[in-house]
Design a protein around this motif. Sequence first.
Motif, mmCIF file in Angstrom:
data_model
loop_
_atom_site.group_PDB
_atom_site.id
_atom_site.type_symbol
_atom_site.label_atom_id
_atom_site.label_comp_id
_atom_site.label_asym_id
_atom_site.label_seq_id
_atom_site.Cartn_x
_atom_site.Cartn_y
_atom_site.Cartn_z
ATOM 1 N N ALA A 34 0.839 -1.199 0.000
ATOM 2 C CA ALA A 34 0.000 0.000 0.000
ATOM 3 C C ALA A 34 0.876 1.252 0.000
ATOM 4 O O ALA A 34 0.636 2.198 -0.758
ATOM 5 N N PHE A 35 1.905 1.247 0.844
ATOM 6 C CA PHE A 35 2.804 2.408 0.887
ATOM 7 C C PHE A 35 3.539 2.563 -0.441
ATOM 8 O O PHE A 35 3.708 3.681 -0.938
ATOM 9 N N GLY A 90 1.146 4.004 -2.909
ATOM 10 C CA GLY A 90 0.938 5.426 -2.636
ATOM 11 C C GLY A 90 2.123 6.244 -3.103
ATOM 12 O O GLY A 90 1.967 7.300 -3.741
ATOM 13 N N VAL A 137 2.124 6.413 -6.963
ATOM 14 C CA VAL A 137 1.078 7.299 -7.483
ATOM 15 C C VAL A 137 1.480 8.752 -7.278
ATOM 16 O O VAL A 137 1.392 9.579 -8.194
ATOM 17 N N LEU A 138 1.948 9.065 -6.060
ATOM 18 C CA LEU A 138 2.291 10.459 -5.774
ATOM 19 C C LEU A 138 3.489 10.897 -6.613
ATOM 20 O O LEU A 138 3.528 12.014 -7.120
ATOM 21 N N PRO A 173 -4.372 -4.261 6.052
ATOM 22 C CA PRO A 173 -3.128 -3.491 6.019
ATOM 23 C C PRO A 173 -3.220 -2.257 5.129
ATOM 24 O O PRO A 173 -2.579 -1.246 5.409
ATOM 25 N N VAL A 174 -4.024 -2.345 4.078
ATOM 26 C CA VAL A 174 -4.145 -1.195 3.177
ATOM 27 C C VAL A 174 -4.839 -0.037 3.895
ATOM 28 O O VAL A 174 -4.399 1.114 3.825
ATOM 29 N N GLY A 184 -2.382 1.388 6.366
ATOM 30 C CA GLY A 184 -1.436 2.274 5.684
ATOM 31 C C GLY A 184 -2.065 3.622 5.373
ATOM 32 O O GLY A 184 -1.491 4.679 5.656
ATOM 33 N N MET A 235 -1.190 7.470 7.034
ATOM 34 C CA MET A 235 -0.923 8.686 6.264
ATOM 35 C C MET A 235 -1.915 9.789 6.623
ATOM 36 O O MET A 235 -1.561 10.966 6.680
ATOM 37 N N GLY A 249 0.825 19.061 -2.949
ATOM 38 C CA GLY A 249 1.265 18.060 -3.917
ATOM 39 C C GLY A 249 0.642 16.692 -3.694
ATOM 40 O O GLY A 249 0.967 15.742 -4.397
ATOM 41 N N GLY A 250 -0.262 16.568 -2.708
ATOM 42 C CA GLY A 250 -0.864 15.271 -2.405
ATOM 43 C C GLY A 250 -2.119 15.008 -3.223
ATOM 44 O O GLY A 250 -2.490 15.811 -4.083
ATOM 45 N N ASP A 251 -2.764 13.886 -2.934
ATOM 46 C CA ASP A 251 -3.899 13.455 -3.740
ATOM 47 C C ASP A 251 -4.995 12.883 -2.836
ATOM 48 O O ASP A 251 -4.839 11.791 -2.293
ATOM 49 N N LEU A 301 -6.290 9.287 -3.363
ATOM 50 C CA LEU A 301 -5.489 8.161 -2.892
ATOM 51 C C LEU A 301 -6.116 7.564 -1.634
ATOM 52 O O LEU A 301 -6.195 6.351 -1.478
ATOM 53 N N PHE A 313 -7.436 3.740 -0.795
ATOM 54 C CA PHE A 313 -6.986 2.973 0.376
ATOM 55 C C PHE A 313 -8.178 2.558 1.234
ATOM 56 O O PHE A 313 -8.286 1.424 1.676
#
Lengths: 198, 580
Positions: free
Chosen positions: A39-40, A43, A46-47, B226-227, B230, B234, B251-253, B256, B260
């Motif tokens: 998952a990390f 992420g 994607v970023l 786990p996803v 995670g 964040m 700059g993030g999304d 996302l 998740f």
Amino acid sequence: MSATPRGSHDAHGGHGGHGGHNLTGMVIFLLSESVIFLAFFAGYAVLKVSSPIWRPEGVDGLAVREPLINTIVLVSSSFVAWFAETRLRRGQLWAFRAVWLLTMAMGTWFVIGQAIEWRELAFGLGSGVFGATFYLLTGFHGLHVITGLLLMALMLWRSFQPGNYDGGEAGVTSVSLFWHFVDVIWVVLFLLLYVWQR
Amino acid sequence: MSSTSASFDPRVLRAPHPVPGAPDNWKRFFTFNTDAKVIGIQYIALALFFLLVGGLLAMIMRGELITPPADLVDPSVYNGLYTMHGTVMLFLFLFPILNGFNNLLIPPMIGAPDMAFPRLNALAFWLFPLFGTILMVSFFVPGGPSTSGWWAYPPLSTQNPLGLFVNGQFLWILAVALSGVSSIMGAVNFVTTILRMRAPGMGWFRLPIFCWTAVAAQVIQLVGLPVLTGGAVMLLFDLSFGTSFYQPEGGGDPMLYQHFFWFYSHPAVYVMALPVFGIFSELFPVYARKPLFGYEFVAVASFGITFLSLIVWVHHMFYSGTPQWMRNLFMATTMLIAVPTGIKVFAWIATLWRGRLRLTTAMLFCLGGLINFIFAGITGVMLATVPVDIHVGNTYFVVGHFHYVIFNTLTFGVFAAIYHWFPKFTGRLMYEGLGKLHFVLTFVGSTLNFLPMHWAGLMGMPRRVASYDPEFALANVLASLGAFLLGVAMIPFLLNLVSSWARGERASANPWQAIGLEWLLPSPPPLENFEEDVPTVLNGPYGYGLNRPLVADEARYIARANASPAPTPTPASTPRRPEP
């Protein structure tokens, strides 16, 4: 004290004694744990691909030389851990302890190297998604390395208990597996963070 | 009480774990006990407490919604109410209560003495009161609990207007993360137990469906949870440590997070649904006196559901700017999941077909749950269709749909399981009269509560609002009356639980004439179930009317189970196995 309880487990349909459950449990746990890293990684990818602002100003990229040395040390420690296991299987207890301690030393080297790298970096956790993903990924992996070291210390301590290995390796295989897992994850991380810079 | 003290054996005072029949029997439920049967009851009792908490929150919401304007509670308080209602019902009621059933049922069903890792099991349980308390404490911190819905989408969930480090959202993430840790511990334990501790002769196709569905559900936990963890880590960093994983300005999304979140939280529905499908598959054969129709197909369909559930999550994001090709793809996978669930539904109906039905309370809850599930499945396929979903997404139609799943199907299944297995694990029968009253009130209440929501949603009433247009008034009045009726329905249920545990009629080893390893044990089962004398399984489960033995030497096990209604442990069985 171990004879009676083990006996009660052998009665369970020839699916192996109780000692094997540890390894099964560890395999299942690691399969699950790999998904959190996945998952990390996803992420991060994607970023990195889509973010309009990736690196903070003034940051050119990551130095590769020192981390590469750390990587080699960490990955080799997996082979050392495997060697320690073979010593244990042959019943060479002192050789096992010595080689096991060497594995731990190599792991500690990696953690210290990581700490030095963190201290010298020009960006922090708050420096955009680049900094955030870097510290998140390396930090989360670092926690696993430290966990692995603690587990290995526990195994070392238990090796001094008389009769600890009478019914099997008593967790050494599971901890060893955890350590290999931590190393494999690092290889992927190294490729993502340090090799895939452009 | 008098019968208890009559059969009291002074040896139990020396036992490290108090056993049924001991005078301080109840105290073990408040200790770090490693016995799966104690842990199971701990889970179920605490989960039922949180069902009342979540139900109370729901009734305050329905009290607010009984009239169109926001007059009972402030709209921002209302936001906190639905957030906490959803979180409590999922993370503090359904997940834990099903883990309770896993603990009670898996070891006896497969002939194991306990779980594979008893101490890990106890640790997983004791995290539950911890994160339950954390979530409850969030009501009392400045700013109140999280108000961002149980999805906790950023940027809403990363706002921190009071600037406090410990805020409602922070505690919410902490509680959900701890719940995840506890669930992973449980999943490792359940899967290891079923993989490695089955009785001799119990191959995969002799395994009860409940165990099949337990593995299928726990695999989802292992892959999906786990996803979410995670993603939640964040989110926590964004909220508390100034990162910008989900902040476009940094700059993030934000999308996302949605990926998740739903990658786990859609399959999470199946984590809850699969064990209930298992419960249905166990109970219908017992009360229809017929073998489960298509046992192998029902078993394997569980893993079909597991696989498909992991590739449908984007259907929650059809209106989140998802490209059309992705919408089509996920529409197709979502509709495909109706195939394995359909297999199960047809198998249950075929099991009932021309069976000799016994309408006990457990069976009534199963039948009610089955009917409601078919309805929920139909609205589910409707919602899978992109144009319909874009039309009714985020309306009460969706709220009605998932309450038909979560309450009218899954909670019905949970009630059925309680009525069915209560005598096995307490040694007492529940009162059928109170049980049937509970069923009637629950069925009428839940239909009144959740059926009109579909209608309101199709008319366009949005979800998560404290006030609404008067044109939706009738549907909401009906729903509120239903909700209060559901509250009333809990009274006979709780009365029944407490009263029958204290003074109910003593249960025999097999009060429902069911076939299964757990019914070859006394009620309640002794500390380590079959101990060393594990039966050898000869046939698959559900051999109703087939005149074949389940295990070798069946008569001896039946005789032994009936001989000792309240067993006392032999000194040899009391020491716990050390966990290497």
